[in-house]
Design a protein around this motif. Structure first.
Motif, PDB file in Angstrom:
ATOM      1  N   UNK A 135       0.819  -1.224   0.000  1.00  0.00           N
ATOM      2  CA  UNK A 135       0.000   0.000   0.000  1.00  0.00           C
ATOM      3  C   UNK A 135       0.844   1.261   0.000  1.00  0.00           C
ATOM      4  N   UNK A 136       1.987   1.277   0.697  1.00  0.00           N
ATOM      5  CA  UNK A 136       2.817   2.472   0.801  1.00  0.00           C
ATOM      6  C   UNK A 136       4.259   2.116   0.410  1.00  0.00           C
ATOM      7  N   UNK A 137       4.483   2.084  -0.875  1.00  0.00           N
ATOM      8  CA  UNK A 137       5.822   1.773  -1.375  1.00  0.00           C
ATOM      9  C   UNK A 137       6.525   3.079  -1.747  1.00  0.00           C
ATOM     10  N   UNK A 138       7.724   3.258  -1.201  1.00  0.00           N
ATOM     11  CA  UNK A 138       8.506   4.445  -1.535  1.00  0.00           C
ATOM     12  C   UNK A 138       9.134   4.266  -2.913  1.00  0.00           C
ATOM     13  N   UNK A 139       8.971   5.255  -3.793  1.00  0.00           N
ATOM     14  CA  UNK A 139       9.512   5.202  -5.143  1.00  0.00           C
ATOM     15  C   UNK A 139       9.854   6.610  -5.601  1.00  0.00           C
ATOM     16  N   UNK A 140      10.589   6.700  -6.714  1.00  0.00           N
ATOM     17  CA  UNK A 140      10.974   8.000  -7.257  1.00  0.00           C
ATOM     18  C   UNK A 140      10.158   8.265  -8.513  1.00  0.00           C
ATOM     19  N   UNK A 141       9.469   9.406  -8.528  1.00  0.00           N
ATOM     20  CA  UNK A 141       8.733   9.861  -9.711  1.00  0.00           C
ATOM     21  C   UNK A 141       9.672  10.768 -10.493  1.00  0.00           C
ATOM     22  N   UNK A 142      10.426  10.160 -11.412  1.00  0.00           N
ATOM     23  CA  UNK A 142      11.513  10.872 -12.082  1.00  0.00           C
ATOM     24  C   UNK A 142      10.970  11.975 -12.977  1.00  0.00           C
ATOM     25  N   UNK A 143      11.490  13.173 -12.733  1.00  0.00           N
ATOM     26  CA  UNK A 143      11.132  14.314 -13.578  1.00  0.00           C
ATOM     27  C   UNK A 143      12.247  14.671 -14.545  1.00  0.00           C
ATOM     28  N   UNK A 144      13.435  14.116 -14.315  1.00  0.00           N
ATOM     29  CA  UNK A 144      14.573  14.325 -15.200  1.00  0.00           C
ATOM     30  C   UNK A 144      15.238  12.962 -15.478  1.00  0.00           C
ATOM     31  N   UNK A 145      15.244  12.608 -16.749  1.00  0.00           N
ATOM     32  CA  UNK A 145      15.884  11.358 -17.180  1.00  0.00           C
ATOM     33  C   UNK A 145      16.736  11.692 -18.398  1.00  0.00           C
ATOM     34  N   UNK A 146      18.014  11.426 -18.284  1.00  0.00           N
ATOM     35  CA  UNK A 146      18.905  11.695 -19.412  1.00  0.00           C
ATOM     36  C   UNK A 146      19.669  10.432 -19.794  1.00  0.00           C
ATOM     37  N   UNK A 147      19.748  10.256 -21.109  1.00  0.00           N
ATOM     38  CA  UNK A 147      20.531   9.144 -21.689  1.00  0.00           C
ATOM     39  C   UNK A 147      20.114   7.774 -21.149  1.00  0.00           C
ATOM     40  N   UNK A 148      18.830   7.592 -20.935  1.00  0.00           N
ATOM     41  CA  UNK A 148      18.306   6.277 -20.543  1.00  0.00           C
ATOM     42  C   UNK A 148      17.438   5.739 -21.688  1.00  0.00           C
ATOM     43  N   UNK A 149      17.569   4.450 -22.010  1.00  0.00           N
ATOM     44  CA  UNK A 149      16.883   3.883 -23.175  1.00  0.00           C
ATOM     45  C   UNK A 149      15.423   3.520 -22.891  1.00  0.00           C
ATOM     46  N   UNK A 150      14.593   4.469 -22.541  1.00  0.00           N
ATOM     47  CA  UNK A 150      13.175   4.202 -22.288  1.00  0.00           C
ATOM     48  C   UNK A 150      12.422   4.102 -23.615  1.00  0.00           C
TER      49      UNK A 150
END
Length: 731
Positions: A135-150
């Motif tokens: 229910x309460x999982x800590x995670x990062x809501x990335x607002x800056x992503x550079x040079x990642x193959x998404x």
């Protein structure tokens, strides 16, 4: 430290775009304490660039269905959010995480890779994987992503390394009694309260090989996949190798690396660890598509093949040359690596790029955390168990439940080999040399057992031969039982004398061997005077050979005696016992014998009567006179010794009857010479009683033409009657 390893994996996984999706499998297990096996999806541009993703549900109202890359080399969970405007985030096609329903922590997550970086706020939100909900999982809501193959196939990373390596856990410390902590996903999942948690505190991983479905891509949560692990006790566990800051990675000690060239083992000389230990270390990382090693180890591996680094620092191998190697970790068995996993073909040419490459030069001291990063090529050859508590001797985790705070305090790394070294070389030959695709059959691709525990090829052949021998014995026994059953249940007499209508074996043989006599009278005589050729003796059995010969001899004497009586009044009786008749130059005379002279002794005085008690019966073929030899003489059945008897009544041997006989008997011929043993034999003549001296010159010529070579001497002629000398008859 996390940033250093993350930089290595980011460098190796660039530009993984336009990936193909492998078909997704169904869940295995019921969840809860029973555990579950979640299928993963392989995304790839080529065999070199591979990403394994897992589907998750994130948020509460509404839930978002997203996919994350499974990464055992990092510990945190992050997703590209809708607030990200970088070019990498735009590659997802707008399929991004919306943190509108999440709870913010007022903390920021930042991780710098060797190339690129990720940053964004830390939030708490609901995350569901394989039916388990946190229910309460800590995670990062990335607002800056550079040079990642998404791309649209995945929008973030699910880190499965150990809790002490987590950046989020460091930024958001746990507060006693608080439901919102910075605990990593694995600790929250395995530390669920009550029956909602898996009974066995472990996560496991298996990665498929492109072109083959022998090994599925799965993530096990407290449960082993049945198809891969029939016996959990076969998994070999060992403690992890710690770092100075604690146990951060799934890290182990490398004891040996061996390269096999043409069947010869070439051990690689291993240096000391970059961390100061006596042996090099290795980190298992599913986020790196290659195996990275120090330059000294990489040079030792390719040096066994006579290959060094190219001008660009990379290693290239002829595509038809297998890199056949094994690696030994801790005290486990030797683990073979599939040669198809260690090289991949370039777009053109005959050279393949090696998937074992040297690490880049570290820009800071934190990059040197390990000597080898065992990426995807290694993990495709093993079933990897990341246990958060020690198992027992049977491989089970009874009474090993962990909590969020204790998870990772006593971790164990379990490995089970999935590759058969012999079969792997055959498949390399099939794909790289014969240019044929891998078979998708699970039974033909790899073995779940370690090659050290598999039976050798020679033993397999021996077992096969023994099985064939047993099958032959079974078939023979079944046939014997069937034949016995038939004899037992056949109609009465079918296999014995009880069947009255069936002829006996003696009767059949007698009919086959019997030869028809010259006249019906002879036939009647031969069967003992019963008037029927097929009559049998009173005993119910056929006569013996001695009786047959005796009966035939008796019939012959009576026939000769009858001829003498019927020709007694012949005016040509000059005392000549027998001569051949002439009739107008015809070769065949009207009568086979000339008349006998009057007053000759009766035949009974010249020939003995048949032995007492012997009945006259039909003559078998072996006892018949060979009349074909004297057919041109018009004479039949005159050979005495053909019946096994001589004129004096003594019996002769029947040896050689029916074959050219080579005896040791001596006979006089017309020139007075003798024939000894071993002389060329011919069938006997029937003119043994003719006297050359009584026939004159013409008779001599006649007798010479009729007397054939024979090893058996002729019987002596009977004496001439004293009252009819040849001279007086002529006068």
């Amino acid at each position: 430290m996390a940033a250093a390893v993350a930089g290595l994996e980011a460098r190796s996984s660039r530009d993984v775009k336009g990936k193909q999706r492998a078909p997704r499998q169904q869940l295995e297990g019921d969840g809860g304490s029973d555990g579950v096996v979640v299928p993963l999806q392989l995304l790839q541009d080529s065999e070199y660039e591979s990403v394994y993703t897992i589907p998750i549900l994130v948020g509460s109202d509404p839930q978002q269905n997203l996919s994350l890359q499974v990464d055992t080399g990092s510990s945190d969970l992050w997703l590209a959010s809708t607030s990200c405007g970088s070019s990498a985030c735009q590659e997802t096609g707008g399929d991004l995480y919306d943190p509108a329903s999440a709870t913010t922590s007022q903390q920021t997550f930042t991780i710098a890779y060797e190339e690129g970086a990720v940053s964004g706020p830390i939030v708490w939100d609901a995350v569901e994987v394989g039916g388990y909900t946190i229910a309460q999982q800590a995670l990062a809501a990335a607002s800056q992503v550079s040079d990642e193959p998404l791309d649209p196939s995945f929008v973030g990373v699910l880190g499965l390394a150990l809790p002490p390596n987590s950046i989020i856990a460091e930024r958001v410390p746990s507060t006693p009694g608080s439901t919102r902590t910075g605990a990593v996903f694995a600790a929250n999942l395995l530390g669920l309260a009550g029956a909602s948690a898996p009974a066995a505190p472990f996560l496991s991983l298996a990665l498929e090989r492109p072109g083959s479905s022998a090994v599925p891509s799965v993530l096990g949560v407290g449960r082993h996949p049945d198809g891969l692990v029939p016996d959990p006790s076969q998994i070999q566990y060992a403690p992890l190798t710690p770092d100075s800051a604690g146990t951060l990675f799934w890290k182990t000690t490398v004891r040996a690396i061996t390269v096999y060239v043409n069947g010869q083992a070439h051990p690689v000389q291993l240096p000391r660890s970059v961390g100061g230990g006596t042996s090099p270390t290795a980190v298992l990382d599913s986020g790196v598509p290659v195996i990275l090693a120090t330059s000294q180890i990489a040079n030792g591996i390719y040096g066994a093949l006579g290959i060094g680094p190219a001008s660009d620092g990379s290693y290239y191998v002829p595509c038809t040359t297998p890199l056949n190697m094994t690696i030994t970790l801790d005290d486990r068995s030797e683990l073979p690596l599939h040669p198809l996993d260690l090289t991949y073909p370039a777009s053109s040419g005959s050279s393949c790029t090696g998937l074992i490459q040297a690490m880049p030069a570290a820009s800071n001291s934190e990059a040197s955390v390990t000597d080898i990063i065992l990426g995807v090529p290694f993990l495709r050859n093993t079933y990897t168990v990341m246990a958060y508590a020690p198992p027992d001797a049977s491989g089970s985790f009874a009474n090993s439940h962990v909590t969020t705070s204790t998870a990772g305090s006593s971790p164990r790394l379990g490995l089970l080999s999935l590759t058969n070294a012999t079969l792997a070389l055959e498949q390399f030959q099939q794909v790289r040399v014969n240019d044929q695709p891998l078979s998708s059959s699970p039974t033909s691709d790899s073995s779940k057992a370690s090659p050290g525990r598999r039976l050798s090829v020679g033993l397999d052949v021996l077992i096969g031969l023994l099985g064939l021998l047993v099958l032959c014995f079974v078939l023979f026994g079944a046939r014997w039982a069937y034949a016995r059953h038939r004899r037992k249940h056949a109609p009465h007499g079918a296999y014995g004398p009880a069947f009255e209508g069936a002829p006996k074996a003696q009767d059949v043989a007698y009919r086959l061997a019997r030869r028809v006599s010259d006249t019906e009278a002879d036939a009647a005589t031969l069967v003992g005077g019963r008037g029927s050729r097929g009559a049998r003796s009173d005993t119910g059995f056929d006569p013996t050979e001695d009786a047959l010969r005796a009966s035939r001899f008796e019939a012959y004497k009576r026939r000769v005696a009858g001829q003498r009586a019927s020709d007694a009044s012949d005016e040509l009786g000059f005392g000549v016992r027998a001569r051949k008749m002439e009739a107008d130059d015809d070769e065949t005379p009207p009568s086979a014998y000339a008349p006998l002279p009057l007053g000759s002794p009766p035949m009974e005085s010249a020939f003995p009567a048949r032995p007492p008690g012997v009945e006259g019966v039909g003559m078998p073929l072996l006892g018949q006179p060979r009349s074909e030899d004297v057919a041109d003489l018009g004479m039949r059945g005159l050979a005495f010794d053909e019946f096994g008897m001589m004129e004096d009544g003594s019996r002769t041997s029947m040896a050689g009857v029916g074959t050219p006989r080579r005896g040791g008997r001596v006979r006089p011929d017309s020139s007075g010479s003798t024939s000894t043993a071993g002389s060329r034999a011919r069938r006997p003549s029937s003119m043994r009683m003719l006297s050359q001296s009584t026939l004159g010159s013409r008779g001599s010529t006649l007798i010479d033409s009729m007397v054939l070579e024979e090893d058996v001497p002729p019987p002596p002629p009977p004496p001439l009657p004293p009252h009819a000398p040849l001279g007086e008859a002529g006068s």
